[in-house]
Design a protein around this motif. Structure first.
Motif, mmCIF file in Angstrom:
data_model
loop_
_atom_site.group_PDB
_atom_site.id
_atom_site.type_symbol
_atom_site.label_atom_id
_atom_site.label_comp_id
_atom_site.label_asym_id
_atom_site.label_seq_id
_atom_site.Cartn_x
_atom_site.Cartn_y
_atom_site.Cartn_z
ATOM 1 N N LYS A 1 0.841 -1.194 0.000
ATOM 2 C CA LYS A 1 0.000 0.000 0.000
ATOM 3 C C LYS A 1 0.880 1.250 0.000
ATOM 4 O O LYS A 1 1.944 1.275 0.623
ATOM 5 C CB LYS A 1 -0.887 0.042 1.240
ATOM 6 C CG LYS A 1 -2.021 -0.957 1.271
ATOM 7 C CD LYS A 1 -2.836 -0.722 2.537
ATOM 8 C CE LYS A 1 -3.997 -1.700 2.660
ATOM 9 N NZ LYS A 1 -4.767 -1.458 3.904
ATOM 10 N N ALA B 1 0.328 5.844 -0.290
ATOM 11 C CA ALA B 1 -0.498 7.030 -0.510
ATOM 12 C C ALA B 1 0.053 7.748 -1.733
ATOM 13 O O ALA B 1 1.193 8.214 -1.723
ATOM 14 C CB ALA B 1 -0.466 7.936 0.715
ATOM 15 N N VAL C 1 -5.183 12.738 -2.880
ATOM 16 C CA VAL C 1 -4.426 11.592 -2.372
ATOM 17 C C VAL C 1 -5.330 10.357 -2.298
ATOM 18 O O VAL C 1 -6.439 10.410 -1.774
ATOM 19 C CB VAL C 1 -3.833 11.889 -0.982
ATOM 20 C CG1 VAL C 1 -3.121 10.656 -0.420
ATOM 21 C CG2 VAL C 1 -2.872 13.067 -1.057
ATOM 22 N N ARG C 2 -4.841 9.265 -2.823
ATOM 23 C CA ARG C 2 -5.574 7.998 -2.796
ATOM 24 C C ARG C 2 -4.640 6.892 -2.302
ATOM 25 O O ARG C 2 -3.435 6.943 -2.506
ATOM 26 C CB ARG C 2 -6.089 7.634 -4.196
ATOM 27 C CG ARG C 2 -7.017 8.672 -4.822
ATOM 28 C CD ARG C 2 -8.363 8.710 -4.137
ATOM 29 N NE ARG C 2 -9.260 9.666 -4.769
ATOM 30 C CZ ARG C 2 -9.399 10.933 -4.388
ATOM 31 N NH1 ARG C 2 -8.675 11.392 -3.372
ATOM 32 N NH2 ARG C 2 -10.243 11.743 -5.007
ATOM 33 N N ILE C 3 -5.215 5.851 -1.694
ATOM 34 C CA ILE C 3 -4.434 4.693 -1.272
ATOM 35 C C ILE C 3 -4.426 3.668 -2.399
ATOM 36 O O ILE C 3 -5.477 3.152 -2.791
ATOM 37 C CB ILE C 3 -5.001 4.064 0.017
ATOM 38 C CG1 ILE C 3 -4.988 5.087 1.150
ATOM 39 C CG2 ILE C 3 -4.182 2.832 0.401
ATOM 40 C CD1 ILE C 3 -3.630 5.646 1.505
ATOM 41 N N THR D 1 4.222 8.767 -5.006
ATOM 42 C CA THR D 1 3.992 8.479 -3.592
ATOM 43 C C THR D 1 4.402 9.686 -2.768
ATOM 44 O O THR D 1 5.489 10.232 -2.953
ATOM 45 C CB THR D 1 4.785 7.241 -3.145
ATOM 46 O OG1 THR D 1 4.353 6.113 -3.909
ATOM 47 C CG2 THR D 1 4.561 6.951 -1.668
ATOM 48 N N ASP E 1 -4.544 4.053 5.801
ATOM 49 C CA ASP E 1 -5.723 4.170 4.946
ATOM 50 C C ASP E 1 -6.363 5.557 5.013
ATOM 51 O O ASP E 1 -7.173 5.908 4.145
ATOM 52 C CB ASP E 1 -6.760 3.105 5.317
ATOM 53 C CG ASP E 1 -6.341 1.706 4.873
ATOM 54 O OD1 ASP E 1 -5.428 1.604 4.032
ATOM 55 O OD2 ASP E 1 -6.925 0.721 5.381
ATOM 56 N N ALA F 1 -4.520 8.437 5.046
ATOM 57 C CA ALA F 1 -3.442 9.376 4.749
ATOM 58 C C ALA F 1 -3.968 10.688 4.172
ATOM 59 O O ALA F 1 -3.464 11.768 4.489
ATOM 60 C CB ALA F 1 -2.443 8.736 3.787
ATOM 61 N N ALA F 2 -4.978 10.614 3.320
ATOM 62 C CA ALA F 2 -5.552 11.831 2.736
ATOM 63 C C ALA F 2 -6.112 12.734 3.825
ATOM 64 O O ALA F 2 -5.925 13.967 3.795
ATOM 65 C CB ALA F 2 -6.644 11.465 1.738
#
Length: 311
Positions: A2, A4, A14-16, A62, A288, A290-291
């Motif tokens: 995974k 970010a 930002v997406r995972i 990233t 999960d 992070a955003a």
């Protein structure tokens, strides 16, 4: 793994990504299993495109600079670290790393050091950029001495809180500007004088100071010249040296651009292990989210640091 990531510049992009390949092990680099990542204002600024001129738009990217983790693989030519060493430092893409908010990262030995022995993973991840900035400014740029007076703007922020503790450790008198509701926190850090920047005019209160460390910029930076004695020094994280004001007040003005490096990280670890500095973590987020962590850093007056727990 995974990570970010962003696939474009903008707000809340930002997406995972759950299917990112672990970075390749290249000569002269190390692969680190990340345990925690620290969030800095530069992280959300990068996602919004503020650093696009200095970063290749090779999306997806990233995000994240600061981290703490364990060395998983050591590239050819790397002699400073071994597998399973606990390290901390930077892996930002702007410095040639693969990005820190991920389960694994790639970075260069010159950007990391062994973690403080007494720090948790989360504390270590909160230290690098803010701590190195404070170390470099206080020790190298200002060359602060025992008994001198220093004004530190933005004392409750990540850099400001580090700078207050380091300056007090060196025996200086420390004044700081912050919101009134941060006063108790700043007193615990060791600040001798706290000025509420909303209701008080700091340049009317403070005079003949040896140094100013500005983490705010703008009008605050320009007004700060009035606080200094002749021959004093002002260092700003945001403003370029104003030669007109420098000549008018007969002081030295310096701009600060922090580059994380092993020597400063080692000094930071020494200060932490000696009890000279502590880290206040305002809030934890899981990977999960992070955003949400970057948005929280951007939209709030953070007291200390925001940390993302990863492994």
């Amino acid at each position: 793994m995974k990570a970010a990531q962003i696939s474009e510049y903008g707000k809340d992009v930002v997406r995972i990504n759950k299917n990112v390949e672990i970075p390749d092990l290249l000569p002269g680099k190390v692969i680190v299993k990340v345990h925690a990542a620290g969030v800095n204002p530069i992280d959300w600024k990068i996602t919004e495109g503020y650093m696009s001129q200095a970063i290749s738009d090779n999306f997806p990217l990233t995000v994240g600079d600061d981290f703490a983790g364990t060395v998983e693989y050591v590239g050819e030519g790397v002699t400073q670290y071994d597998i399973d060493d606990k390290v901390y430092g930077s892996a930002g893409i702007r410095m040639g790393g693969s990005g820190a908010i991920a389960e694994y990262l790639s970075t260069e030995p010159k950007l990391i050091a062994k973690m403080p022995e007494k720090a948790s993973d989360e504390e270590a991840a909160a230290l690098p950029l803010t701590g190195v900035s404070a170390v470099d400014v206080i020790y190298n740029k200002i060359k602060l001495k025992k008994g001198q007076q220093i004004l530190i703007h933005g004392g409750s922020g990540g850099i400001g809180s580090m700078a207050i503790q380091i300056a007090k450790h060196m025996g200086a008198y420390v004044a700081t500007t912050a919101r009134k509701d941060k006063a108790q926190y700043l007193e615990k850090l060791g600040a001798d004088e706290i000025i509420d920047y909303k209701d008080e005019v700091f340049e009317e209160i403070l005079k003949d100071y040896d140094a100013v460390f500005d983490t705010v910029g703008g009008d605050t930076y320009k007004r700060s010249f009035k606080v200094l004695k002749k021959g004093g020094v002002i260092v700003s994280m945001l403003g370029q040296p104003d030669t007109e004001l420098m000549n008018k007040y007969q002081v030295n003005a310096i701009g600060q651009f922090t580059q994380t490096n092993s020597d400063s990280l080692k000094k930071l670890a020494e200060l932490f292990d000696a009890g000279a500095i502590k880290v206040n973590i305002d809030r934890f987020f899981p990977l999960d989210e992070a955003a949400e962590a970057l948005k929280y850093q951007r939209d709030n007056s953070v007291k200390g640091k925001v940390v993302i727990e990863i492994n």
